[in-house]
Structures are given as C-alpha cells and as structure tokens.
Design a protein around this motif. Sequence first.
Motif, short mmCIF file in Angstrom:
data_model
loop_
_atom_site.label_atom_id
_atom_site.label_comp_id
_atom_site.label_asym_id
_atom_site.label_seq_id
_atom_site.Cartn_x
_atom_site.Cartn_y
_atom_site.Cartn_z
N ARG A 583 -9.36 -0.33 2.66
CA ARG A 583 -9.10 -1.21 3.80
C ARG A 583 -7.80 -1.98 3.60
NH1 ARG A 583 -14.77 -2.05 3.99
NH2 ARG A 583 -14.63 -3.98 2.81
N CYS A 584 -7.58 -2.48 2.39
CA CYS A 584 -6.35 -3.21 2.09
C CYS A 584 -5.14 -2.28 2.14
CB CYS A 584 -6.45 -3.88 0.72
SG CYS A 584 -7.73 -5.14 0.60
N ARG A 587 -4.25 -1.29 5.64
CA ARG A 587 -3.63 -2.38 6.38
C ARG A 587 -2.15 -2.51 6.04
NH1 ARG A 587 -5.53 -6.82 3.77
NH2 ARG A 587 -7.60 -6.37 4.57
N ASP A 588 -1.78 -2.27 4.79
CA ASP A 588 -0.42 -2.56 4.33
C ASP A 588 0.54 -1.37 4.48
OD1 ASP A 588 -1.35 -5.05 3.61
OD2 ASP A 588 -1.76 -4.48 1.53
N LEU A 607 -9.57 1.00 9.04
CA LEU A 607 -8.83 0.06 9.89
C LEU A 607 -9.75 -0.61 10.91
CD1 LEU A 607 -5.64 2.26 10.38
CD2 LEU A 607 -5.71 0.03 9.24
N ASP A 610 -11.58 -3.31 9.38
CA ASP A 610 -10.70 -4.46 9.16
C ASP A 610 -10.47 -5.25 10.46
OD1 ASP A 610 -9.23 -5.89 7.18
OD2 ASP A 610 -7.36 -5.17 8.07
#
Length: 886
Positions: A583-584, A587-588, A607, A610
Amino acid sequence: MQLTLGTSTDGLDGNEAERRLTVHGPNILPAAKPRNAFRRFLSQFDNLLIYVLLAAVAITLALEHGIDAAVILAVVVLNAVIGFVQEGRAEQALDAIRGMLAPRASVVRAGRRVTLAAEELVPGDLVLLDPGDRVPADLRLVRSRSLRIEEAALTGESVPVEKSPAPVMAEAPLGDRTSIAFSGTLVAAGQGAGVVVATGGDTEIGRVSALVGAVETLTTPLLRQMDGFARRLTVTILGLSAIIFAFAVFVRGYTAEDAFLIVVGVAVAAIPEGLPAVMTIALALGVRRMAARNAIVRRLPAVETLGSVSIICTDKTGTLTRNEMTVGAAATAAATFEVNGAGYDPSGEVRLSEEKVEPAEHSNLIGLARAALLCSDASLRRTEIGWVVDGDPMEGALVAFASKVGIDVEHLRQETPRRDEIPFDARHRFMATLHHGVDGEAFICIKGAPERVLAMCDLQRGPVSDMPLDHAAWRVRVEALGARGQRVLAVAVKRLSSASSDLTFTDVEGGLTLLGLLGLIDPPRAEAVTAVRDCRAAGIRIKMITGDHAATAVAIAGLLGLEQPEAVATGQELDALDDATLRCRARDVDVFARTAPEHKLRLVEALQADGAVLAMTGDGVNDAPALKRADVGVAMGQKGTEAAKEAAEMVLADDNFASIVVAVREGRTVYDNLKKVIAWTLPTNGGEALTVIGALLLGLTLPITAVQILWINMVTAVALGLTLAFEPTEPGAMRRPPRAADEPLISGFLVWRIVFVSVLFVIGTFGMFFWAEWRGLSLEETRTLVVNTIVVMEIFYLFSVRYQHGSSLTWSGVLRTPVVAVGVGVVVLLQLAFTYAPPLQAVFGTRPVSLTDGLTVIGVGVILLAVVEAEKLIGRLASRSRESGH
C-alpha cells in the motif's frame, strides 16, 4: 527424442491422446454457470431506495392516484431493466476471453501432421506454428526459426517477442519466458514447434480468466451514498410517521383514520419520489454527452464515479503510447540525430541539437537509412485510420525512417534488388541481405542486436572515410540510447565481389563497417501528454502499470510528464512485499514495470485500500481483471481486446487517453448537477413536510392535502428538477481536487441549506395560508393559493441553486441554460391548468385565483430568492475572510 511429457518427434498416438483428453478434459476455458435470468432481474429490486419507491407506489395507490403510482412504478422497472441489461453485458467478459482461443491447430500425431480442433489438444501434443497462427495452448518450444510472437494482449510488450527453445530461469517474469508460446497469442513471423504443457484453465490465459471471474465488482461511490441516504431517509420517515400518528391520536384526539391521512400527507411530502428518476436521467444525459466525445459508457453510475477519480492506473502500450514503433534517434560516427514523427507516418523531420537539419547534407545518415531499409521486408500503406505496416512493426519503423530522410523507398528497392538473405534468428540475433547496385557491385546490409553486430565490425563509417571501430565508445552510445527506453539496432555494411550471388555466414563473420545505431521506441501519444498535464491540474495522479521493461517505462513516463517518472517498481519487487508495505509502495511510486495480470489487480486493490477512487485503463486480456476491479474500468475501443471491453465500464471509441479527461470533467459535472438536484429537492420536500407537521402541532387545518403534495412533487420534480441535469460544467471544475471517496452526499452545508430553505418555505406557506384565511377565503381557495405559492417558491429557488459558488442574480444565471426556461414554462402552464381547468379542480379541490393574488404569490417567490441570495453572499464573504486569515 523422448520428452518429459512422454512424447517424441512423432507426437502422441491416437489412443494416448484420447486417454489424456479424458484425464485433462477439453482445451477450453471453464465457464461459470450463469445465473437464472429471472433471478438476475429480481435482484435489481434488492435496494432500500427501491423499497422506498415501492412504498410511495403503495401510498399513491391508497390515495387512488393511479397515474402517479404508475409513473413511480415505471421508474422502478426502468432502473431494474437497465441494471439487468448492463449486468448481462458485464458477464460476457469471460466469454470474450474464451473466444481468443484458436479454433484449429496443426499437430503431429503418430508421425503425421494433422489439423485438429484446438479443444482436442492434450498435454504432450506436438504443435506446429506458422505465421498468422494463434497459439492454441501453452507450449514449451522445442525448435524455432526466426519465431516472433505478438504478446501485447497478455504481457503489454510493444513489439513481437523473439522465441527460442533456450531455457530461462523458472522465476522469470511472464514477458521474459522466451521458451514458452502462450495460448491466445499471435505468431507474427517465423516458424516453430512446441510441446503442449498446459491446456484450458491451466494456461496463462486461463489464469487471467480465473482472475476476472474471482474479481468482485465494487459498488460506485454514488450508489453507496444513495444507499446510505435511502436507509437514513427510510428510518427517519418511518420514525417520524409513528411519532406523528401517536401525537395526533393521543394528544390531539384525532381518529385513527384521520391520523393515518395526516401521516400519509407527511410521508408523501417527505419522500422525494422524482429524485431517483432525475438521478437516472442526469446520468443518462452524461452518457449521451460523453458518447459524442467517443467515450462509451456501459454502466450509468460510472459517469458519476469518474468525477471522484483520484488516481488513473493506466497501461502503457496502446493506451499512453501508439503501439506503433518509430525511430526516435539515429546515431552515426558524426552525431546523434533526433527523429520526429508519429507512428508509421512517413512524414517527419530530423533534428540535431534542437535544430532542424536537411538529411541530404549528412551522407552518413542517408547511408544508415538506406542500409536499414534494404535489410527489411515490411511495407507501409495508408488506410482510413492512418498509416499501417504490413510485416514486422520494427521494420515498418525503419521504412518510415527512410522516407523521413528523403529516400524513395520503392525506387531504392527496385534499383538495388535483393539476391539472397540470412533471415533473423534468435540464435545469431541479426539479419543480413545481399544486394547488387546499379553499377553491378555486390554489398551486404546487416541489422541486429548491437552487441552482436559490433562484434562483427572492424571499421566505422566516418564523415570522410572509413576508420577503425572504437568499440568502447559505441557501447557507451548503445547504453545511452537504452537508458532513454529505446530498443537499439546496429546497422552495418560489407562490400563483396560483383560476382557474389549467394550469402553465407562466412561472408558476415567479420570485416563489416558499422554505419550507426537506431533507437526505436513506441512514443507517447501527443494528446496523452496534454491529458496527463490536465489530470495533474485537476488533482488526479497518473500511475503507469505495464508489462514492458523498466527502462522503457521510465523513459515514456518522463516524456508524459508523470509526477515521479524516475521511481519504478518491478513485478518481482512487488512479489516480495506484504499487503501493508505494498500500500505504501503503491502510493509513492508512479511507474510499475514487468508486471503480470495479478500484479495489476493487486496494485488496484492496494490503492483502493488506501482510500483512492480508481480508474483503470487498458486494452489487453492481461488488463481485464484490474479493469473489472477498478471503480471505473476504461478499455480501448479500436485496439482493445473484447475481453477488456466487456470487463470495463467505459470504452474509448477513439483509443484516445485524452478522452478520459473529458470523461472526468463530465463526471464532475454530473455529480455537481446531482448535488444541485438534491439541494433543490430536499428543502422543497422538507418545507412541505414541516408545513403538515406544523399544522398538526398547532392544531390547525392542513394548509395542503396529500394529493396536492403529490401533484407538486411529481410536476416540479420532472419539469423543474430535471432541468438541473442539463446544467453545463461550472467554471473551475477541473481546477479543484477530486472529492474524497467518503464525502457524504448530504454535507454539513447542505444540511444547513435544507433546514434554512425549509423554514423559509414554511414561513411563506403559512404566511399565505393565514393571509388568505384572514381575508375570509374558502378552504379550497386558500389551499389553491398555498399550492401555487409553494410551486412559485420552488421556481425561484431553482434559479438560486443552479449556482452554488456564485450569485444567480445575473443575465447569465437566467439565460445560461435554455431548458430551464422551457421547464419553468411547462410548470406555469400546468399550474394554470391545476388552478383553472375544471377537470383538475374536481380532482385536486382547487379554485380560481385573482390576478392580485397571483402577483402576491410571485412576490413571495421574489422575496425567497432575495433572502437565499443574501445568505449565499454572506457565506462567500465569510469564506474569503477565513482564506485571507482575517
């Protein structure tokens, strides 16, 4: 040759094949048992808002108002039919994938070549592949000759993949498994043979089919919000009705029958009967406007969902790029030239250090283009949809490049005919052709992998004469082109004696002269670059998910202008991440390369977890699971596979990524208009309900009957509320960030507006009621004035609610949408009939009103508009004050 699967060069015999067919089953994708059509239709009614509407039908029938009941019931049935049809289309996604399997296959059985139905293939069968064949099952190649297979629909590769029997690592990504021919892919060139290792659901395309079938389609934000709204509205209406009934019976002393009639009046006033119909029509209007811009919507709620999209996950090949190879750079010993032009279009220009140059002034560049053209078999032709290539896409790019530098393609090929050739093969990684020039001199043209061709060269073509080859310098230039995401070809020549008519490997093993390098790339669509910029301005982030190589993906991302083009993650990296870490990472990072179908699906799910609202674009079979899972799946209409189109909610008829920006703008417009409809409907309904409740609490005669309330709701909801669905996009709609996925349909501000305007309606209604009673008018005349007062207030409030963020007291506010004038005109005519037509007077208990009373009614509407506009002005001034820090 004995193989692990118990076959040989003679293939399987008939008896063994039949036995294996019994064990493994036919080579077809498993089909899920379809739901009964009647049950699918009934499931469309399983929605609380539908229950509220059915309750409204029952209420209107109880009032013996059959026409209105029929209208409401028609809305319910229409929604059910639309949902039934759209759901049926969505279930065709698996059928579309199944249709990609080859219907026939060439197989060696008992030493003889036979043609069988593809479904009869079994593991161990020896299958023969020729150009144009669709691979019938997953094959482990045992031999190949210049075999190249088009795998874009499965892996996202821009060009056909070179295949050979050479083994690869077991953990190699899907796109790097060069020893396997996958079911459903297309043989672009060459020949091969392979042993069937997987059939039916066990193939890679079978895994994709299973993924599509297992993916849960999400409910859209609007439907989730409307479901919550309907639930709260139902509880509120039922609770309020019970309280009012008890109060009327036990406090005011009404009979149960009279109390029930009062409760019916409150319920009819509170239920927004026309809201679902207006919502459906607003979405349908959005669908029509988007269809005019080549965006075909297959599910109505997807229109609104586009307005809340915060991330667009997109495939690269064929979506952001043209899926057409083109020469982007040409490197000679003198310089590296940039080549412009789109796809296979032979028009373009050559630049050096940002300056346009005349190719004829650079002999080395012309020589490089001539040799590349001669050492290719493709040709270009113009069609209605543009230039297309007959033959290998990469060779088509070389033909276009030759035209761009001014070479007459057909003349050169006729002037220097080919006498012999060494076809490209993955083992030697080059192609060579023998030609005779006009002077009779023979020469060889060679193109191929840079490291292979460089090893065969001793010289390099210089500006004046040939010179020794600087291998180290050319390797640096190869790496530089590769770092730009380009596929690099080296081109060389060698002169032979004029008597040469045959070409052998001995002729090309050494002594070649390097002419230069060509960097080929599948370039971004020009309109996609603009679309990415517009999306970023609207607060929408673009993430590229592709099966192509990381360097190519990063280069395209940079050209497109993604937010973080240099950050890239590969499918192998994603496999090593748990869900929380993914998830992190998702996102990045904006570029994901070398991905398989399950990676795309997992990224979409990460995503969404998130908090993002996702649109997923794609055109291949490999995109279908993610398209189905995304909040809005967007498939390409021209180059997209049927599997992708059937799994998606929207199809771009022109394959233009820029159409998504238009769709997002339309989605935001639809949602804004739906909010306006709600902001207009609920206060007017609330005012009617509060009027009935207020009369009960004060022990007064009801100022308006339930039948009259139903008239107001149905007439104004269609003729007035519907006009809000035609409102154009408000200025600045694409300069504000997307709304949060959990943003409530009924915001705090809207609650205030509902209460504020409802109170104004109550004041206006009771004011007219008391004024008429004071003048001694009959109850019928009084109620007629009250009904007209409510309708006039709704008309004037309509003009206020059309502009949420600005004043409505402008000529633009009055004239901007002609359909509003039509709607107001229709309502005025209906109210005149309601007031003066004897048949309607008999049904609704109305009486004629005087001109003076009519002008007074209009005056009440003017006062309401002035008060609401003053409240809006105070709110705007307060907002500006907060923003300025004062």
